[in-house]
Design a protein around this motif. Structure first.
Motif, short mmCIF file in Angstrom:
data_model
loop_
_atom_site.label_atom_id
_atom_site.label_comp_id
_atom_site.label_asym_id
_atom_site.label_seq_id
_atom_site.Cartn_x
_atom_site.Cartn_y
_atom_site.Cartn_z
N HIS A 173 17.26 -3.75 -24.93
CA HIS A 173 16.52 -2.54 -24.53
C HIS A 173 16.61 -2.38 -23.03
O HIS A 173 16.30 -3.31 -22.27
CB HIS A 173 15.04 -2.65 -24.96
N ALA A 174 17.05 -1.20 -22.57
CA ALA A 174 17.10 -0.84 -21.15
C ALA A 174 17.78 -1.93 -20.33
O ALA A 174 17.27 -2.36 -19.29
CB ALA A 174 15.69 -0.57 -20.63
N ALA A 175 18.94 -2.39 -20.79
CA ALA A 175 19.79 -3.37 -20.09
C ALA A 175 19.22 -4.78 -20.09
O ALA A 175 19.75 -5.65 -19.39
CB ALA A 175 20.09 -2.91 -18.66
N PHE A 176 18.15 -5.03 -20.82
CA PHE A 176 17.59 -6.38 -20.94
C PHE A 176 17.77 -6.89 -22.35
O PHE A 176 17.74 -6.12 -23.33
CB PHE A 176 16.10 -6.38 -20.57
N SER A 210 12.81 -12.57 -22.02
CA SER A 210 13.50 -11.37 -21.53
C SER A 210 14.38 -11.77 -20.36
O SER A 210 14.02 -12.64 -19.57
CB SER A 210 12.48 -10.33 -21.08
N GLY A 211 15.54 -11.14 -20.26
CA GLY A 211 16.41 -11.42 -19.13
C GLY A 211 17.70 -10.63 -19.22
O GLY A 211 17.93 -9.89 -20.18
N GLN A 212 18.53 -10.79 -18.19
CA GLN A 212 19.81 -10.10 -18.15
C GLN A 212 20.98 -11.05 -18.03
O GLN A 212 22.11 -10.63 -17.84
CB GLN A 212 19.83 -9.12 -16.96
N GLY A 213 20.72 -12.33 -18.16
CA GLY A 213 21.80 -13.31 -18.07
C GLY A 213 21.41 -14.62 -18.72
O GLY A 213 20.37 -14.71 -19.38
N THR A 250 1.87 -7.53 -32.48
CA THR A 250 2.75 -6.36 -32.49
C THR A 250 3.43 -6.26 -31.12
O THR A 250 2.81 -6.54 -30.09
CB THR A 250 1.98 -5.06 -32.77
N VAL A 251 4.69 -5.87 -31.14
CA VAL A 251 5.47 -5.67 -29.91
C VAL A 251 6.11 -4.30 -29.97
O VAL A 251 6.74 -3.94 -30.97
CB VAL A 251 6.56 -6.76 -29.74
N LEU A 252 5.94 -3.52 -28.92
CA LEU A 252 6.49 -2.17 -28.83
C LEU A 252 7.32 -2.03 -27.57
O LEU A 252 7.02 -2.66 -26.54
CB LEU A 252 5.37 -1.13 -28.79
N PHE A 253 8.33 -1.16 -27.63
CA PHE A 253 9.12 -0.77 -26.46
C PHE A 253 8.95 0.73 -26.32
O PHE A 253 9.76 1.51 -26.83
CB PHE A 253 10.58 -1.18 -26.66
N PRO A 254 7.91 1.19 -25.64
CA PRO A 254 7.48 2.58 -25.75
C PRO A 254 8.28 3.60 -24.95
O PRO A 254 8.15 4.79 -25.20
CB PRO A 254 6.03 2.53 -25.24
N ALA A 312 12.50 -0.59 -18.94
CA ALA A 312 12.30 -1.94 -19.46
C ALA A 312 10.82 -2.28 -19.51
O ALA A 312 10.33 -3.18 -18.83
CB ALA A 312 13.07 -2.95 -18.62
N ILE A 313 10.11 -1.55 -20.37
CA ILE A 313 8.68 -1.74 -20.57
C ILE A 313 8.46 -2.21 -22.00
O ILE A 313 9.07 -1.68 -22.94
CB ILE A 313 7.90 -0.43 -20.33
N PHE A 314 7.61 -3.21 -22.17
CA PHE A 314 7.19 -3.57 -23.52
C PHE A 314 5.69 -3.85 -23.52
O PHE A 314 5.08 -4.10 -22.48
CB PHE A 314 7.99 -4.75 -24.08
N HIS A 315 5.11 -3.75 -24.69
CA HIS A 315 3.67 -3.86 -24.87
C HIS A 315 3.42 -4.77 -26.07
O HIS A 315 3.96 -4.53 -27.15
CB HIS A 315 3.08 -2.46 -25.12
N TYR A 316 2.66 -5.82 -25.87
CA TYR A 316 2.33 -6.66 -27.02
C TYR A 316 0.83 -6.85 -27.13
O TYR A 316 0.11 -6.94 -26.15
CB TYR A 316 3.05 -8.01 -26.97
N THR A 317 0.37 -6.86 -28.38
CA THR A 317 -1.05 -7.03 -28.70
C THR A 317 -1.18 -8.16 -29.71
O THR A 317 -0.43 -8.22 -30.69
CB THR A 317 -1.64 -5.74 -29.29
N THR A 318 -2.14 -9.03 -29.47
CA THR A 318 -2.38 -10.17 -30.36
C THR A 318 -3.82 -10.18 -30.81
O THR A 318 -4.74 -10.06 -29.98
CB THR A 318 -2.07 -11.50 -29.64
#
Length: 733
Positions: A26-29, A44-47, A90-94, A99-105
């Protein structure tokens, strides 16, 4: 390498040997989900190196069993079981291109459960089974401010992370466990992020579901280096997440009534006043007869009161009383106005450093002088005279301290009484900006370039301070305005960038969550502004000054291309201040939440004079006192948010800063809502007679064509609309 706990060492080893159960780009990550013994992780990362790991769930030591894994509609869902209970993640990429993500536990305990330990939920990974070698934390949570950590991974270079924990979601957890959401987001490298409030006495009840994390994260490959890059990055990251954050409802409060009630109480309640040296003066706090009158208090009420009286078209006698007492604060020997009324200065009890004869708190010298410039600008000859007689002393102090002010000093000898706020932290670091604002205002109506030169010299002392620039919120706001004006005068981009440093420093010291536990259930706290960088409470007067000053910043920058993030966040700060500040007034609050002890004076629960302090939900408020000079809150809000037609047949209210307010012929009205189009605001038209009019309303954003706008409410003598920021609104009927 920085030392790590055994829990981190175990987590790194478990992650190293685990295989991903899900992978996503997602978004280059690259994002991977791992189930590793007692934790569910997202990396998360790019390498191959420089990943950040986020602990989505933690079982407390027992092994997780993955009961369910789903991916639908772009949402990832996981249900896990352990001996401690059931977890849902839950994990979302809104945002598609960001490169934003949102997680709720959520967690449902299997039995009544204490939480004596909880690990941080971020772990920078450098590869080869080791944590990231080095990084820098630019900002993290202090007290009950926003649950933010902003950091960069510097060795190896792997970008930056802006993490926001929505602490509002923890309300039920904190209520059940009698814990507070203070100091939860931060840590020491490499153990970073958020951990639950610990509880060893009040357990979570069994079989009830609690949100235990609600995190929004934005990743960037860039690493900010300078103070300007860091603070600008803070603003842009926060603005990128802000539209995604859950927010409380913005309610309308009738500020015109609040102002009238406050004016009546101010005029008639004997506890607001002291008679000294042949003249009445306002007390700083209700029924405070121990301390001499202060010039700051008189002017802090007088200037907003004059604005309110001009708005209502009717003067009030107390304005003249306040004005007439000002000359008595002038000290002939020193050649300046002073803080305490000289006739009663001997009454100071010396209980604090500043409660001594001729001891000055640095910002207190310049604050009254700034208000004298406002009074002089209204044509007041006595104010101009006092200012002219005091301004050279003000410059003398600045030059003596080389534009770096201590906390307290003696006015006659310049002996430093207290040099630093804390050891190694320096003095009042934002006073150079306050002094510059004063100098610019004197320059504007005298035309003497020596004052402009002083302003330029002073603000150079703000260079390189970054977030450490913030000493007191209102002074930092004054600094932002001074820097904006210098930019408009010189077109030097450094001044504009430094105004962003000031605004970022203020926004780092707000509470972007609603305290819905304890007494916090009785008042809104979203976007509360803290007066000092380590203050445990929000304060009435400083909030009002930040509100009015940043309101003015947006108006003065209406013809300048400023950062969209600044336009959005400052407009939202204004909006929430308007909906929240009525709850400083005791009649809006239950008496059970008032402090049992009051530091200064007393509290009258029926008086429309604000409490100085609103505390965390588990603490009672009003401990400092009932702040008489805080009466200026309502006087300052009404003229900035309510606009009366020339004939008085209707009034328009809007809860955003505005520009270009115009009343035309044939009942035509128009304005420009400032801010940014990602924000929205409420606009209400109140008609004097009964019955809402059938009106034609049009709105346009940016350079777009105006479109018809339907009211969200048409009731009685009231029409209500919702419009976007950075839009033009026109109306006729």
């Amino acid at each position: 390498m920085d030392p790590v706990s055994s829990f981190t060492a175990t987590a790194i080893d478990a992650l190293e040997s685990a295989k991903p159960i899900l992978e996503k780009s997602h978004a280059a990550f690259q994002f991977r989900i791992y189930l590793a013994d007692d934790s569910l992780w997202l990396t998360s990362g790019q390498g191959k190196t420089g990943n950040m790991a986020f602990r989505l769930a933690f079982s407390g030591g027992s092994t997780f069993a993955l009961e369910e894994q789903k991916e639908e509609g772009g949402e990832l869902r996981f249900r896990l079981i352990s001996s401690s209970g059931e977890f849902e993640v839950t994990v979302l990429f809104p945002v598609p291109q960001d490169a934003i993500f949102h997680y709720t536990t959520t967690f449902k305990p299997a039995l009544p459960m204490l939480v004596p330990f909880w690990p941080k939920d971020m772990l920078p990974l450098g590869g080869s089974g080791k944590p990231q070698q080095a990084g820098k934390v630019h900002a993290d949570q202090v007290g009950t401010r926003s649950g933010v950590i902003y950091l960069s991974m510097t060795r190896p270079k792997a970008g930056s992370v802006f993490y926001f924990q929505n602490l509002t979601a923890l309300g039920a957890y904190c209520e059940a466990t009698k814990t507070a959401a203070a100091g939860l987001v931060g840590g020491k490298w490499p153990e970073l992020g958020f951990s639950l409030p610990l509880t060893t006495e009040e357990p979570l009840p069994a079989n009830e579901k609690f949100v235990i994390s609600d995190a929004f994260v934005r990743l960037s490959p860039d690493i900010p280096a300078s103070d300007i890059e860091i603070t600008t990055g803070y603003l842009n990251n926060l603005a990128a997440l802000y539209p995604l954050l859950p927010k409380p409802e913005v309610k309308y409060h009738e500020w015109r009534d609040i102002a009238e009630k406050g004016l009546e109480g101010l005029a008639n309640h004997k506890g607001c006043w002291m008679f000294a040296d042949g003249h009445p003066y306002l007390n700083a706090y209700l029924s405070d007869y121990k301390n001499p009158p202060e010039i700051m208090v008189q002017l802090a009420v007088l200037l907003p009161l004059l604005e309110f009286c001009a708005w209502r078209g009717e003067q009030h006698s107390i304005a003249a009383e306040l004005r007439d007492g000002l000359p008595r604060f002038y000290d002939e020997e020193l050649g300046t106005v002073v803080r305490w009324l000289p006739a009663l200065e001997d009454n100071l009890d010396k209980s604090e450093e500043q409660k001594q004869e001729r001891v000055m708190d640095s910002w207190y010298l310049y604050h009254p002088l700034m208000n004298l410039t406002r009074l002089a600008d209204r044509g007041d000859k006595e104010a101009r005279k006092l200012l002219a007689k005091s301004v050279d002393y003000a410059i003398k102090v600045a030059r003596h301290f080389n534009y770096e002010w201590p906390v307290f000093y003696r006015m006659d000898t310049f002996e430093v009484i207290k040099a630093e706020t804390e050891p190694g932290m320096g003095g009042e670091k934002d006073v150079p900006g306050s002094f510059a604002k004063l100098m610019l205002e004197v320059w504007q109506f005298t035309g003497e370039d020596r004052f402009l030169a002083e302003a330029k010299k002073s603000v150079k002392r703000l260079k390189g301070l970054g977030f450490d620039l913030f000493y007191q919120a209102n002074n930092t706001a004054f600094s932002a305005v001074a820097l904006l004006r210098l930019y408009k005068q010189t077109k030097d981009e450094w001044y504009l960038d430094m105004s962003y440093v000031c605004i970022a420093s203020i926004l780092k010291n707000v509470q972007l969550w609603d305290c819905d536990y304890g007494y916090g259930k009785y008042f809104p706290s979203y976007f509360s502004i803290f007066p000092l960088r380590d203050a445990p409470y929000a304060a009435a007067y400083e909030e009002q000054e930040v509100y009015s000053t940043l309101h003015g910043y947006l108006q003065e920058s209406a013809d300048v291309e400023i950062l969209p993030s600044v336009r959005l966040l400052v407009a939202e700060l204004v909006r929430y201040a308007i909906t929240r500040m009525p709850f400083y007034f005791p009649p809006m609050l239950p008496q059970e939440m008032f402090s049992d002890t009051v530091k200064t004076g007393e509290i009258d629960p029926n008086l429309w004079i604000p409490l100085e302090d609103i505390q965390d939900g588990w603490n009672k408020s009003g401990e400092v006192g009932q702040e008489v000079y805080g009466a200026c809150i309502s006087f300052g809000i009404v003229p900035r948010q309510y606009f009366k037609s020339p004939k008085g047949d209707y009034t328009v209210f809007i809860d955003y800063p505005v520009a270009d307010v115009r009343f035309g012929k044939n009942n035509a009205f128009s304005l420009r809502a400032l801010g940014e189009e990602r924000g929205t605001c409420r606009l209400i038209v109140f008609f004097k007679d009964k019955g809402a009019r059938k009106a034609l309303a049009m709105a346009s954003n940016g350079r777009g064509k105006a479109q018809p706008l339907e009211p969200t409410l048409a009731e009685g003598s009231r029409l209500e609309y919702q419009i976007q920021g950075d839009s033009k609104f026109k109306m006729s009927w």
